[in-house]
Design a protein around this motif. Structure first.
Motif, PDB file in Angstrom:
ATOM      1  N   ARG A 132     -18.811 -19.296 -13.959  1.00 27.71           N
ATOM      2  CA  ARG A 132     -19.073 -18.222 -14.928  1.00 27.71           C
ATOM      3  C   ARG A 132     -20.570 -17.982 -15.068  1.00 27.71           C
ATOM      4  O   ARG A 132     -21.034 -16.830 -15.110  1.00 27.71           O
ATOM      5  N   ARG A 133     -21.352 -19.047 -15.125  1.00 23.98           N
ATOM      6  CA  ARG A 133     -22.810 -18.912 -15.207  1.00 23.98           C
ATOM      7  C   ARG A 133     -23.373 -18.304 -13.927  1.00 23.98           C
ATOM      8  O   ARG A 133     -24.268 -17.465 -13.966  1.00 23.98           O
ATOM      9  N   ALA A 134     -22.859 -18.752 -12.792  1.00 26.96           N
ATOM     10  CA  ALA A 134     -23.400 -18.306 -11.508  1.00 26.96           C
ATOM     11  C   ALA A 134     -23.211 -16.813 -11.292  1.00 26.96           C
ATOM     12  O   ALA A 134     -24.150 -16.101 -10.908  1.00 26.96           O
ATOM     13  N   VAL A 135     -22.005 -16.320 -11.540  1.00 28.81           N
ATOM     14  CA  VAL A 135     -21.738 -14.906 -11.253  1.00 28.81           C
ATOM     15  C   VAL A 135     -22.367 -13.977 -12.279  1.00 28.81           C
ATOM     16  O   VAL A 135     -22.476 -12.770 -12.037  1.00 28.81           O
ATOM     17  N   SER A 136     -22.790 -14.514 -13.428  1.00 26.68           N
ATOM     18  CA  SER A 136     -23.413 -13.673 -14.448  1.00 26.68           C
ATOM     19  C   SER A 136     -24.935 -13.709 -14.399  1.00 26.68           C
ATOM     20  O   SER A 136     -25.596 -13.098 -15.243  1.00 26.68           O
ATOM     21  N   ARG A 137     -25.515 -14.416 -13.429  1.00 29.82           N
ATOM     22  CA  ARG A 137     -26.969 -14.446 -13.325  1.00 29.82           C
ATOM     23  C   ARG A 137     -27.516 -13.046 -13.061  1.00 29.82           C
ATOM     24  O   ARG A 137     -27.005 -12.331 -12.194  1.00 29.82           O
ATOM     25  N   PRO A 138     -28.545 -12.632 -13.783  1.00 30.03           N
ATOM     26  CA  PRO A 138     -29.051 -11.259 -13.629  1.00 30.03           C
ATOM     27  C   PRO A 138     -29.679 -10.978 -12.277  1.00 30.03           C
ATOM     28  O   PRO A 138     -29.804  -9.816 -11.886  1.00 30.03           O
ATOM     29  N   ASP A 139     -30.082 -12.037 -11.544  1.00 33.34           N
ATOM     30  CA  ASP A 139     -30.713 -11.816 -10.235  1.00 33.34           C
ATOM     31  C   ASP A 139     -29.696 -11.756  -9.100  1.00 33.34           C
ATOM     32  O   ASP A 139     -30.076 -11.585  -7.941  1.00 33.34           O
ATOM     33  N   ILE A 140     -28.418 -11.878  -9.430  1.00 33.40           N
ATOM     34  CA  ILE A 140     -27.376 -11.765  -8.409  1.00 33.40           C
ATOM     35  C   ILE A 140     -26.983 -10.292  -8.301  1.00 33.40           C
ATOM     36  O   ILE A 140     -26.287  -9.750  -9.152  1.00 33.40           O
ATOM     37  N   ASP A 141     -27.454  -9.643  -7.263  1.00 27.86           N
ATOM     38  CA  ASP A 141     -27.220  -8.218  -7.119  1.00 27.86           C
ATOM     39  C   ASP A 141     -27.010  -7.884  -5.649  1.00 27.86           C
ATOM     40  O   ASP A 141     -27.708  -8.414  -4.779  1.00 27.86           O
ATOM     41  N   ALA A 142     -26.052  -7.016  -5.370  1.00 30.23           N
ATOM     42  CA  ALA A 142     -25.788  -6.608  -3.997  1.00 30.23           C
ATOM     43  C   ALA A 142     -26.931  -5.747  -3.473  1.00 30.23           C
ATOM     44  O   ALA A 142     -27.456  -4.892  -4.193  1.00 30.23           O
ATOM     45  N   LYS A 143     -27.342  -5.983  -2.226  1.00 31.64           N
ATOM     46  CA  LYS A 143     -28.426  -5.221  -1.617  1.00 31.64           C
ATOM     47  C   LYS A 143     -28.077  -4.886  -0.172  1.00 31.64           C
ATOM     48  O   LYS A 143     -27.581  -5.737   0.563  1.00 31.64           O
ATOM     49  N   ASP A 144     -28.354  -3.636   0.203  1.00 33.01           N
ATOM     50  CA  ASP A 144     -28.142  -3.186   1.584  1.00 33.01           C
ATOM     51  C   ASP A 144     -26.724  -3.483   2.069  1.00 33.01           C
ATOM     52  O   ASP A 144     -26.512  -3.871   3.221  1.00 33.01           O
ATOM     53  N   GLY A 145     -25.770  -3.320   1.172  1.00 29.82           N
ATOM     54  CA  GLY A 145     -24.384  -3.542   1.544  1.00 29.82           C
ATOM     55  C   GLY A 145     -23.954  -4.988   1.601  1.00 29.82           C
ATOM     56  O   GLY A 145     -22.802  -5.275   1.943  1.00 29.82           O
ATOM     57  N   LYS A 146     -24.863  -5.899   1.287  1.00 27.58           N
ATOM     58  CA  LYS A 146     -24.538  -7.322   1.316  1.00 27.58           C
ATOM     59  C   LYS A 146     -24.290  -7.827  -0.107  1.00 27.58           C
ATOM     60  O   LYS A 146     -24.997  -7.431  -1.035  1.00 27.58           O
ATOM     61  N   PRO A 147     -23.304  -8.707  -0.303  1.00 34.08           N
ATOM     62  CA  PRO A 147     -23.013  -9.205  -1.651  1.00 34.08           C
ATOM     63  C   PRO A 147     -24.157 -10.061  -2.189  1.00 34.08           C
ATOM     64  O   PRO A 147     -24.872 -10.721  -1.434  1.00 34.08           O
ATOM     65  N   GLY A 148     -24.329 -10.017  -3.496  1.00 38.34           N
ATOM     66  CA  GLY A 148     -25.345 -10.860  -4.121  1.00 38.34           C
ATOM     67  C   GLY A 148     -24.971 -12.321  -4.085  1.00 38.34           C
ATOM     68  O   GLY A 148     -25.836 -13.203  -4.172  1.00 38.34           O
ATOM     69  N   LEU A 149     -23.675 -12.591  -3.939  1.00 38.73           N
ATOM     70  CA  LEU A 149     -23.174 -13.965  -3.905  1.00 38.73           C
ATOM     71  C   LEU A 149     -21.765 -13.901  -3.326  1.00 38.73           C
ATOM     72  O   LEU A 149     -21.029 -12.949  -3.568  1.00 38.73           O
ATOM     73  N   THR A 150     -21.390 -14.910  -2.547  1.00 38.82           N
ATOM     74  CA  THR A 150     -20.010 -15.045  -2.082  1.00 38.82           C
ATOM     75  C   THR A 150     -19.432 -16.313  -2.676  1.00 38.82           C
ATOM     76  O   THR A 150     -20.008 -17.392  -2.531  1.00 38.82           O
ATOM     77  N   VAL A 151     -18.319 -16.172  -3.368  1.00 33.57           N
ATOM     78  CA  VAL A 151     -17.684 -17.300  -4.043  1.00 33.57           C
ATOM     79  C   VAL A 151     -16.350 -17.589  -3.380  1.00 33.57           C
ATOM     80  O   VAL A 151     -15.472 -16.719  -3.310  1.00 33.57           O
ATOM     81  N   VAL A 152     -16.197 -18.802  -2.867  1.00 35.56           N
ATOM     82  CA  VAL A 152     -14.946 -19.250  -2.263  1.00 35.56           C
ATOM     83  C   VAL A 152     -14.211 -20.105  -3.291  1.00 35.56           C
ATOM     84  O   VAL A 152     -14.733 -21.134  -3.738  1.00 35.56           O
ATOM     85  N   CYS A 153     -13.039 -19.669  -3.682  1.00 35.86           N
ATOM     86  CA  CYS A 153     -12.337 -20.270  -4.822  1.00 35.86           C
ATOM     87  C   CYS A 153     -11.116 -21.061  -4.386  1.00 35.86           C
ATOM     88  O   CYS A 153     -10.262 -20.539  -3.656  1.00 35.86           O
ATOM     89  N   ALA A 154     -11.027 -22.274  -4.856  1.00 38.96           N
ATOM     90  CA  ALA A 154      -9.814 -23.061  -4.677  1.00 38.96           C
ATOM     91  C   ALA A 154      -8.994 -23.073  -5.953  1.00 38.96           C
ATOM     92  O   ALA A 154      -8.008 -23.794  -6.054  1.00 38.96           O
ATOM     93  N   ALA A 155      -9.391 -22.268  -6.953  1.00 45.32           N
ATOM     94  CA  ALA A 155      -8.674 -22.202  -8.228  1.00 45.32           C
ATOM     95  C   ALA A 155      -8.569 -20.748  -8.672  1.00 45.32           C
ATOM     96  O   ALA A 155      -9.549 -20.002  -8.622  1.00 45.32           O
ATOM     97  N   LEU A 156      -7.392 -20.342  -9.112  1.00 44.33           N
ATOM     98  CA  LEU A 156      -7.149 -18.948  -9.454  1.00 44.33           C
ATOM     99  C   LEU A 156      -7.983 -18.488 -10.639  1.00 44.33           C
ATOM    100  O   LEU A 156      -8.449 -17.344 -10.671  1.00 44.33           O
ATOM    101  N   ASN A 157      -8.154 -19.341 -11.644  1.00 44.37           N
ATOM    102  CA  ASN A 157      -8.909 -18.897 -12.825  1.00 44.37           C
ATOM    103  C   ASN A 157     -10.370 -18.654 -12.489  1.00 44.37           C
ATOM    104  O   ASN A 157     -11.010 -17.759 -13.060  1.00 44.37           O
ATOM    105  N   ILE A 158     -10.931 -19.417 -11.544  1.00 42.98           N
ATOM    106  CA  ILE A 158     -12.316 -19.180 -11.130  1.00 42.98           C
ATOM    107  C   ILE A 158     -12.402 -17.870 -10.355  1.00 42.98           C
ATOM    108  O   ILE A 158     -13.376 -17.119 -10.489  1.00 42.98           O
ATOM    109  N   ALA A 159     -11.377 -17.562  -9.576  1.00 41.86           N
ATOM    110  CA  ALA A 159     -11.358 -16.289  -8.858  1.00 41.86           C
ATOM    111  C   ALA A 159     -11.411 -15.117  -9.830  1.00 41.86           C
ATOM    112  O   ALA A 159     -12.089 -14.113  -9.572  1.00 41.86           O
ATOM    113  N   THR A 160     -10.725 -15.221 -10.971  1.00 40.38           N
ATOM    114  CA  THR A 160     -10.745 -14.121 -11.932  1.00 40.38           C
ATOM    115  C   THR A 160     -12.103 -13.984 -12.609  1.00 40.38           C
ATOM    116  O   THR A 160     -12.465 -12.903 -13.069  1.00 40.38           O
TER     117      THR A 160
END
Length: 285
Positions: A132-160
């Motif tokens: 939750r902290r990681a995906v809400s960081r203000p410096d995580i922003d998509a640029k040039d069509g690339k994601p600001g962060l890629t999250v691989v989830c082994a838990a459904l609630n983290i995926a949401t």
């Protein structure tokens, strides 16, 4: 190597076990607001300001940023829920010492992430807070069509938590969902992970023991987490001090496999020495 978080502040004996009114950081406020929205579906600025004992201007700023992050929709004088998905596996959390420790762990762990990285999480309260902290960081922003962060989830609630962020690419492992941990397990989850590679893997644990290593209650969950660890450059363990010396059923990995350990609470000398001998960076928060 020991890294101390200068943002941690001591509490008096009378304060132990509870969070002081008005002392919540932004992520903790958002967590509380989202938990309330799962049941009320609508909140006003005034009632949130009173609940959290912060100014109404602070609440308005939070609501604006939450709308920008697509977590809620603003209305006149408040916000309404835009999706019930973020309510999966969440409910009002008690402001006890354990939750305060997990928030300190999450704050430090999320700071270890660089924009653009591929990061992974197994299930658990500490990993959920960190995600939750990681995906809400203000410096995580998509640029040039690339994601600001890629999250691989082994838990459904983290995926949401991740999928509601437009700048985050969310990858969910296949498999069978465990009913209590929401973790995805089984051969399909392992097979999916074998084709993926991570920059950093965050590992929550039920127990942390020098002999048994990091452990959890399910051998199926442990198997998926081991595969994720084996496909990551950096492995960050997350634990509160009450996990030290505890052994659960299934082994995840030895302590020496970690590159970092973020821990809240007192660290015994034998664990500290073990970490030093195995060049595991210790982050005390």
């Amino acid at each position: 190597m020991t890294v101390r978080d200068s943002r941690s502040t001591p509490t008096s004996a009378s304060d132990e076990g509870r969070v002081q009114p008005g002392s919540r950081g932004r992520s903790a406020r958002w967590d509380h607001v989202l938990a309330l929205l799962t049941t009320t579906k609508r909140l006003s600025v005034a009632e949130v300001a009173e609940e959290l004992e912060v100014s109404e201007s602070t609440v308005r700023r939070d609501f604006m940023e939450m709308e920008r992050a697509q977590l809620a929709r603003r209305t006149h004088g408040g916000i309404v829920a835009v999706d019930v998905a973020y309510g999966l596996a969440t409910g009002p959390r008690s402001a006890d010492e354990g939750s305060a420790q997990r928030e300190r762990i999450a704050n430090r762990a999320a700071s270890l992430i660089e924009p653009g990285q591929i990061i992974g999480f197994n299930g658990g309260r500490s990993t959920t807070s960190t995600a939750r902290r990681a995906v809400s960081r203000p410096d995580i922003d998509a640029k040039d069509g690339k994601p600001g962060l890629t999250v691989v989830c082994a838990a459904l609630n983290i995926a949401t938590e991740a999928v509601l962020r437009p700048s985050v690419r969310t990858v969910v492992l296949g498999g069978v969902a465990e009913p209590y941990s929401f973790e995805l397990t089984g051969p399909l989850a392992v097979a999916t992970m074998r084709d993926l590679w991570l920059d950093t893997m965050f590992v929550g644990t039920i127990g942390l023991d020098l002999g048994a290593g990091l452990t959890c209650h399910s051998d199926s969950e442990a198997g998926v987490t081991r595969t994720m660890i084996g496909h990551s450059r950096r492995v960050v363990g997350l634990a509160t001090a009450d996990k030290i010396g505890v052994r659960a059923l299934a082994g995840i990995c030895p302590v020496s496999v970690l590159t970092d350990l973020v821990i809240a609470g007192e660290v015994p000398d034998d664990l500290r020495e073990h970490l030093r001998q195995n060049t595991v960076r210790l982050h005390e928060v």
